[in-house]
Write a protein that holds these residues in place. Structure first.
Motif, PDB file in Angstrom:
ATOM      1  N   ALA A   1      63.948  -0.873  21.766  1.00 31.50           N
ATOM      2  CA  ALA A   1      63.890  -0.772  23.217  1.00 31.50           C
ATOM      3  C   ALA A   1      62.519  -0.304  23.692  1.00 31.50           C
ATOM      4  O   ALA A   1      61.929   0.631  23.133  1.00 31.50           O
ATOM      5  CB  ALA A   1      64.969   0.190  23.708  1.00 31.50           C
ATOM      6  N   ASN A   2      62.023  -0.976  24.733  1.00 33.58           N
ATOM      7  CA  ASN A   2      60.741  -0.613  25.354  1.00 33.58           C
ATOM      8  C   ASN A   2      59.597  -0.549  24.343  1.00 33.58           C
ATOM      9  O   ASN A   2      58.706   0.299  24.445  1.00 33.58           O
ATOM     10  CB  ASN A   2      60.867   0.728  26.091  1.00 33.58           C
ATOM     11  CG  ASN A   2      61.877   0.662  27.216  1.00 33.58           C
ATOM     12  OD1 ASN A   2      61.872  -0.260  28.023  1.00 33.58           O
ATOM     13  ND2 ASN A   2      62.759   1.642  27.265  1.00 33.58           N
ATOM     14  N   CYS A   3      59.641  -1.449  23.377  1.00 31.87           N
ATOM     15  CA  CYS A   3      58.571  -1.507  22.378  1.00 31.87           C
ATOM     16  C   CYS A   3      57.528  -2.545  22.780  1.00 31.87           C
ATOM     17  O   CYS A   3      57.816  -3.493  23.513  1.00 31.87           O
ATOM     18  CB  CYS A   3      59.143  -1.853  21.000  1.00 31.87           C
ATOM     19  SG  CYS A   3      60.133  -0.506  20.270  1.00 31.87           S
ATOM     20  N   GLN A   4      56.316  -2.350  22.280  1.00 31.92           N
ATOM     21  CA  GLN A   4      55.217  -3.267  22.549  1.00 31.92           C
ATOM     22  C   GLN A   4      54.940  -4.109  21.311  1.00 31.92           C
ATOM     23  O   GLN A   4      54.664  -3.567  20.234  1.00 31.92           O
ATOM     24  CB  GLN A   4      53.967  -2.486  22.945  1.00 31.92           C
ATOM     25  CG  GLN A   4      54.103  -1.675  24.216  1.00 31.92           C
ATOM     26  CD  GLN A   4      54.219  -2.557  25.451  1.00 31.92           C
ATOM     27  OE1 GLN A   4      53.567  -3.595  25.547  1.00 31.92           O
ATOM     28  NE2 GLN A   4      55.049  -2.147  26.398  1.00 31.92           N
ATOM     29  N   PHE A   5      55.021  -5.433  21.487  1.00 28.83           N
ATOM     30  CA  PHE A   5      54.700  -6.370  20.410  1.00 28.83           C
ATOM     31  C   PHE A   5      53.592  -7.311  20.875  1.00 28.83           C
ATOM     32  O   PHE A   5      53.639  -8.518  20.671  1.00 28.83           O
ATOM     33  CB  PHE A   5      55.943  -7.178  20.019  1.00 28.83           C
ATOM     34  CG  PHE A   5      57.108  -6.342  19.563  1.00 28.83           C
ATOM     35  CD1 PHE A   5      57.162  -5.862  18.268  1.00 28.83           C
ATOM     36  CD2 PHE A   5      58.135  -6.029  20.429  1.00 28.83           C
ATOM     37  CE1 PHE A   5      58.239  -5.088  17.836  1.00 28.83           C
ATOM     38  CE2 PHE A   5      59.212  -5.262  20.016  1.00 28.83           C
ATOM     39  CZ  PHE A   5      59.262  -4.783  18.720  1.00 28.83           C
ATOM     40  N   GLU A   6      52.612  -6.749  21.536  1.00 34.28           N
ATOM     41  CA  GLU A   6      51.500  -7.533  22.067  1.00 34.28           C
ATOM     42  C   GLU A   6      50.811  -8.311  20.949  1.00 34.28           C
ATOM     43  O   GLU A   6      50.469  -7.756  19.895  1.00 34.28           O
ATOM     44  CB  GLU A   6      50.489  -6.609  22.737  1.00 34.28           C
ATOM     45  CG  GLU A   6      49.341  -7.306  23.420  1.00 34.28           C
ATOM     46  CD  GLU A   6      49.652  -7.741  24.841  1.00 34.28           C
ATOM     47  OE1 GLU A   6      48.895  -8.558  25.375  1.00 34.28           O
ATOM     48  OE2 GLU A   6      50.648  -7.255  25.403  1.00 34.28           O
ATOM     49  N   ALA A   7      50.647  -9.621  21.159  1.00 40.12           N
ATOM     50  CA  ALA A   7      49.944 -10.496  20.206  1.00 40.12           C
ATOM     51  C   ALA A   7      50.621 -10.523  18.835  1.00 40.12           C
ATOM     52  O   ALA A   7      49.957 -10.719  17.808  1.00 40.12           O
ATOM     53  CB  ALA A   7      48.487 -10.091  20.075  1.00 40.12           C
TER      54      ALA A   7
ATOM     55  N   ASP B   1      54.617   1.118  19.703  1.00 38.17           N
ATOM     56  CA  ASP B   1      53.621   0.057  19.906  1.00 38.17           C
ATOM     57  C   ASP B   1      53.299  -0.575  18.554  1.00 38.17           C
ATOM     58  O   ASP B   1      52.663   0.044  17.698  1.00 38.17           O
ATOM     59  CB  ASP B   1      52.353   0.657  20.520  1.00 38.17           C
ATOM     60  CG  ASP B   1      51.335  -0.409  20.915  1.00 38.17           C
ATOM     61  OD1 ASP B   1      51.515  -1.582  20.521  1.00 38.17           O
ATOM     62  OD2 ASP B   1      50.358  -0.072  21.610  1.00 38.17           O
ATOM     63  N   PHE B   2      53.772  -1.822  18.366  1.00 35.87           N
ATOM     64  CA  PHE B   2      53.493  -2.583  17.152  1.00 35.87           C
ATOM     65  C   PHE B   2      52.389  -3.603  17.454  1.00 35.87           C
ATOM     66  O   PHE B   2      52.610  -4.812  17.402  1.00 35.87           O
ATOM     67  CB  PHE B   2      54.737  -3.347  16.693  1.00 35.87           C
ATOM     68  CG  PHE B   2      55.868  -2.496  16.202  1.00 35.87           C
ATOM     69  CD1 PHE B   2      55.951  -2.118  14.870  1.00 35.87           C
ATOM     70  CD2 PHE B   2      56.887  -2.093  17.065  1.00 35.87           C
ATOM     71  CE1 PHE B   2      57.012  -1.358  14.405  1.00 35.87           C
ATOM     72  CE2 PHE B   2      57.949  -1.331  16.613  1.00 35.87           C
ATOM     73  CZ  PHE B   2      58.015  -0.956  15.278  1.00 35.87           C
ATOM     74  N   HIS B   3      51.211  -3.146  17.775  1.00 33.34           N
ATOM     75  CA  HIS B   3      50.159  -4.059  18.218  1.00 33.34           C
ATOM     76  C   HIS B   3      49.757  -5.021  17.105  1.00 33.34           C
ATOM     77  O   HIS B   3      49.491  -4.622  15.984  1.00 33.34           O
ATOM     78  CB  HIS B   3      48.935  -3.264  18.677  1.00 33.34           C
ATOM     79  CG  HIS B   3      47.885  -4.106  19.312  1.00 33.34           C
ATOM     80  ND1 HIS B   3      46.632  -4.276  18.776  1.00 33.34           N
ATOM     81  CD2 HIS B   3      47.912  -4.880  20.439  1.00 33.34           C
ATOM     82  CE1 HIS B   3      45.922  -5.079  19.543  1.00 33.34           C
ATOM     83  NE2 HIS B   3      46.667  -5.468  20.551  1.00 33.34           N
ATOM     84  N   ARG B   4      49.759  -6.314  17.423  1.00 30.46           N
ATOM     85  CA  ARG B   4      49.423  -7.396  16.489  1.00 30.46           C
ATOM     86  C   ARG B   4      50.338  -7.387  15.244  1.00 30.46           C
ATOM     87  O   ARG B   4      49.904  -7.659  14.123  1.00 30.46           O
ATOM     88  CB  ARG B   4      47.948  -7.336  16.077  1.00 30.46           C
ATOM     89  CG  ARG B   4      46.998  -7.604  17.241  1.00 30.46           C
ATOM     90  CD  ARG B   4      45.589  -7.884  16.774  1.00 30.46           C
ATOM     91  NE  ARG B   4      45.031  -6.758  16.033  1.00 30.46           N
ATOM     92  CZ  ARG B   4      44.430  -6.867  14.854  1.00 30.46           C
ATOM     93  NH1 ARG B   4      44.310  -8.056  14.274  1.00 30.46           N
ATOM     94  NH2 ARG B   4      43.941  -5.815  14.252  1.00 30.46           N
TER      95      ARG B   4
END
Length: 210
Positions: free
Chosen positions: A78-84, A61-64
């Motif tokens: 793969a299946n990583c989170q780059f929200e915002a 999870d690489f949030h922001r």
């Protein structure tokens, strides 16, 4: 598309773990190679003028996330989170982003070359001067997003979903798909080849082109 301003001769070899001790989780002028990172969470990590080669990120999870003047070569995300996320002058080359999420992200001057974004989500995002070049976007979701100067070149868009996203001034004519989800309103001003136009004529109007 403006390319990353990156001079490889100025980079220093660093380990991904350095980001945890760096001020504000920032890596600058770094060269990261051949590491695997799994099941991790970072809050507002920043990469500035970095080169990532052969890196593997799984369920991270690489949030922001912020990236400026970054090149990623042969990386798996793969299946990583780059929200915002905020990506500016970033080039992905031969990277795998299957199932990753970039919802609410802002991308400007970003290029994906020979990449896989199958099942990736880029919803309610803003894409400006972004190019997808010879990439796999099977079941790619781009719902309710804002597109400006977006380029698709010889991509697989089968079962991609652009619902509530205007494709005005977007050229899909060099791409391939047997099925693509979009409304007639979404397609206004979009450039299609004859086969694609016949597909949508059949979908929306029941017209069969002989």
């Amino acid at each position: 598309m403006n390319q990353p301003k990156l001079l490889e001769s100025t980079l220093q070899a660093v380990a991904f773990a350095d980001i945890y001790s760096a001020e504000d989780q920032t890596l600058q002028l770094g060269h990261l190679k051949q590491e695997t990172v799994e099941n991790d969470h970072l809050e507002h990590p920043t990469f500035d003028q970095c080169l990532l080669e052969g890196m593997t990120f799984l369920n991270v999870d690489f949030h922001r996330l912020e990236m400026t003047d970054v090149v990623l070569k042969n990386c798996t995300l793969a299946n990583c989170q780059f929200e915002a996320a905020s990506l500016y002058r970033v080039h992905f080359i031969d990277c795998k982003l299957m199932g990753s999420t970039l919802d609410h992200a802002a991308l400007k001057d970003v290029t994906f070359t020979d990449c896989s974004l199958a099942l990736a989500n880029v919803n309610e995002a803003k894409l400006t001067q972004v190019m997808f070049d010879q990439s796999d976007l099977t079941e790619f979701n781009c719902l309710a997003s804002q597109l400006s100067k977006l380029v698709f070149r010889q991509c697989n868009l089968n079962k991609a979903d652009f619902s509530e996203t205007s494709l005005k001034k977007v050229d899909l004519s060099t791409c391939q798909f047997d099925e693509l989800r979009a409304t007639t309103f979404d397609l206004v001003g979009c450039t299609l080849n004859e086969t694609q136009a016949a597909y949508f004529a059949s979908q929306f109007l029941g017209i069969i082109v002989a």
